[in-house]
Design an enzyme around this catalytic site. Sequence first.
Site, PDB file in Angstrom:
ATOM      1  N   LYS A 184       7.069  49.063  62.259  1.00  0.00           N
ATOM      2  CA  LYS A 184       6.738  50.105  61.969  1.00  0.00           C
ATOM      3  C   LYS A 184       7.970  51.100  62.029  1.00  0.00           C
ATOM      4  CE  LYS A 184       7.683  53.786  64.556  1.00  0.00           C
ATOM      5  NZ  LYS A 184       7.210  55.185  63.723  1.00  0.00           N
ATOM      6  N   GLY A 237      17.128  51.521  68.041  1.00  0.00           N
ATOM      7  CA  GLY A 237      17.097  53.135  68.423  1.00  0.00           C
ATOM      8  C   GLY A 237      17.477  53.793  68.954  1.00  0.00           C
ATOM      9  N   SER A 238      17.228  54.963  69.018  1.00  0.00           N
ATOM     10  CA  SER A 238      18.089  55.341  70.822  1.00  0.00           C
ATOM     11  C   SER A 238      18.120  54.753  72.320  1.00  0.00           C
ATOM     12  CB  SER A 238      17.944  56.796  71.028  1.00  0.00           C
ATOM     13  OG  SER A 238      16.064  57.008  71.343  1.00  0.00           O
ATOM     14  N   THR A 241      14.175  56.165  74.012  1.00  0.00           N
ATOM     15  CA  THR A 241      13.626  55.384  73.448  1.00  0.00           C
ATOM     16  C   THR A 241      13.168  53.872  73.499  1.00  0.00           C
ATOM     17  OG1 THR A 241      12.954  57.095  71.796  1.00  0.00           O
ATOM     18  CG2 THR A 241      12.361  54.693  71.104  1.00  0.00           C
ATOM     19  N   GLU A 260      18.706  47.091  70.424  1.00  0.00           N
ATOM     20  CA  GLU A 260      19.225  47.340  69.943  1.00  0.00           C
ATOM     21  C   GLU A 260      19.820  49.247  69.789  1.00  0.00           C
ATOM     22  OE1 GLU A 260      21.674  49.171  66.785  1.00  0.00           O
ATOM     23  OE2 GLU A 260      23.292  48.402  66.629  1.00  0.00           O
ATOM     24  N   CYS A 295      25.003  53.622  64.502  1.00  0.00           N
ATOM     25  CA  CYS A 295      24.962  53.573  65.647  1.00  0.00           C
ATOM     26  C   CYS A 295      25.990  52.978  66.398  1.00  0.00           C
ATOM     27  CB  CYS A 295      23.990  52.145  66.732  1.00  0.00           C
ATOM     28  SG  CYS A 295      23.790  50.396  65.139  1.00  0.00           S
ATOM     29  N   GLU A 394      26.170  60.742  72.692  1.00  0.00           N
ATOM     30  CA  GLU A 394      26.298  60.343  71.379  1.00  0.00           C
ATOM     31  C   GLU A 394      25.804  61.170  70.461  1.00  0.00           C
ATOM     32  OE1 GLU A 394      22.775  57.305  70.377  1.00  0.00           O
ATOM     33  OE2 GLU A 394      24.754  56.000  69.214  1.00  0.00           O
TER      34      GLU A 394
HETATM   35  P1  ADP Z   1      15.052  59.403  66.220  1.00  0.00           P
HETATM   36  O1  ADP Z   1      15.052  60.095  67.384  1.00  0.00           O
HETATM   37  O2  ADP Z   1      17.180  59.333  66.108  1.00  0.00           O
HETATM   38  O3  ADP Z   1      14.052  59.212  65.253  1.00  0.00           O
HETATM   39  P2  ADP Z   1      14.594  57.323  67.986  1.00  0.00           P
HETATM   40  O4  ADP Z   1      15.221  56.377  69.156  1.00  0.00           O
HETATM   41  O5  ADP Z   1      13.440  58.091  69.113  1.00  0.00           O
HETATM   42  O6  ADP Z   1      15.371  57.674  66.910  1.00  0.00           O
HETATM   43  O7  ADP Z   1      13.298  56.562  67.108  1.00  0.00           O
HETATM   44  C1  ADP Z   1      13.547  55.292  66.664  1.00  0.00           C
HETATM   45  C2  ADP Z   1      12.194  54.970  65.957  1.00  0.00           C
HETATM   46  O8  ADP Z   1      11.649  54.675  67.204  1.00  0.00           O
HETATM   47  C3  ADP Z   1      11.286  55.176  65.489  1.00  0.00           C
HETATM   48  O9  ADP Z   1      10.672  54.522  64.388  1.00  0.00           O
HETATM   49  C4  ADP Z   1      10.812  55.788  66.262  1.00  0.00           C
HETATM   50  O10 ADP Z   1       9.192  56.277  65.661  1.00  0.00           O
HETATM   51  C5  ADP Z   1      10.302  55.284  67.249  1.00  0.00           C
HETATM   52  N1  ADP Z   1       9.546  55.143  68.349  1.00  0.00           N
HETATM   53  C6  ADP Z   1       9.595  56.723  69.286  1.00  0.00           C
HETATM   54  N2  ADP Z   1       9.014  56.449  70.211  1.00  0.00           N
HETATM   55  C7  ADP Z   1       8.791  55.696  70.628  1.00  0.00           C
HETATM   56  C8  ADP Z   1       8.164  54.682  71.732  1.00  0.00           C
HETATM   57  N3  ADP Z   1       7.416  55.906  72.288  1.00  0.00           N
HETATM   58  N4  ADP Z   1       7.136  53.496  71.193  1.00  0.00           N
HETATM   59  C9  ADP Z   1       7.869  52.816  70.170  1.00  0.00           C
HETATM   60  N5  ADP Z   1       8.574  53.131  69.293  1.00  0.00           N
HETATM   61  C10 ADP Z   1       8.911  54.526  69.382  1.00  0.00           C
END
Ligand code: ADP
Length: 497
Positions: A184, A237-238, A241, A260, A295, A394
Amino acid sequence: MAYYNPDEIAIPNGHFSHGQLDSSTGHERHAVTRPSDGVVYAEIPIADGPYVDRVVRASYESFRSSDWATRAPRDRAKVLMRWAELVEDNCQYLAQLESLGSSRTYQDVLQWDIPYVADTIRFFAEMADKDGGYVGTTQSNRFGMVVTEPYGVVGAITPWNFPMSMAMWKAAPALAAGNAVVMKPSELTPFSTLCLAQLAIDAGLPNNMFNVVLGTGQVTGAALCEHPLVSRVTFTGSTQTGANIMSACALTGPKPATLELGGKSPQIVFADAPDIELAASMVAKAITGNAGQVCVSGSRLIIEQALYEQFIPLIIAHFKQLIAGKTWEQNTTLGPIISEQQLSRIESIIQKSISDGSQCLYGGERIIGHECGTYFQPTILKVTGCDDIAIMQEIFGPVLTVQTFTSEQEAWQLASHNTYGLAAGVHTSNLDRALRAVRNIEAGSVWINRYGRTFDHIMPTGGYKCSGIGKDIGKEAFEENRRSKTVMIDFDLNPSN
Ligand code: ADP
């Protein structure tokens, strides 16, 4: 002058499975905006739970029934090598798709990201037959072996800052190790991943071994992580999350996750740095590359007091050379911030930091005059203490905080962050001090007299503390995509044994 007209690029849109795009419209939609000019240029379908279920089951079926996992690993490698060639053959279109809706400039994608992506695939293709397990020592009428196998379906969730590179950090080792991948991509930058998946099938990957579901994190990402047939999850990602994903993996597995996550990485410059001008240019690049949306951005300058007055103007001189502009324009060297939401967040952190006593030495404001594009000035904030919001959080923008030190011990103390431990850069010509830095700094990567990763995929990357768990790239990333099975074989059976 523009490299291309963004309105003329053909955009692949839809989920990807069974070797093709599914452009059916029976889904809720999510609007996708170009950060360069604020234009909504596409609407993606959001895969809901039942749709994700169908795609994951198709991948699981392919993992079980195609010979991808069981064929000679060197034959997997041939397909992956062909895939890398196809990426290079299609470099211009991929670079258009990538730069069009992201913060990456077309030129940077063509010059850096495409070769990086091709190298990532080749590195893991070469790893495919390098992992053989081992024979354990046991009694003489017994063989004890540890063999490794792929997990099955790997769920991969990627961010928007380097969409293709992150997609290949995840897909290349998983596929080389014999797994199927359901990915995804970020809902902000989904399209280049679809093209990569199509090229993988064109290279000879069996259908459904690399599927893509589009949608939001809360709906599609969560459904993917929670699916019982997803045996492992890999995410960049963050930190928040990542924690949500790990929780989902615990509750619906437990299943392993490579995470990561965020960083707040220091760049520590001692007065004995081997080349002060070079160090300044590295510091400037490490916070303005991809407009600070990296990152491992070197977002905290920790500088020896004696060098401070000389060093800050050198950084400012680099900042002044940057030209903000659309990602498809030829003279752009500073791309946009990914969204208005992210831009507002940067602004509010800076305002709070200044109202708490920080001094803005350069920048500090959004850049206007680019239609509805979202741009931010490279910024330097001299902060007053380690509890300042600009130090704690961050920022994910071109914002460099500055703190000074007068002793080495103080430098290590400032470098240590309460939350993050992703990377650190140290500039010194004192070898003993450099080695003490390696010992003292709690981070997954320590760079001496340089800053940033290289094309050497043998060097893994990953974080300490809340910056992550597990590694991307390197041998580790391949190994994390295989699980081990213990086999015991008894022979010369004798009831007395
Ligand atoms: P940002 O908010 O800067 O986009 P995120 O870490 O939230 O950073 O997003 C990174 C990825 O994680 C994106 O593909 C986002 O759609 C996905 N994501 C966000 N929330 C979830 C979740 N609860 N479960 C799985 N994937 C998620």
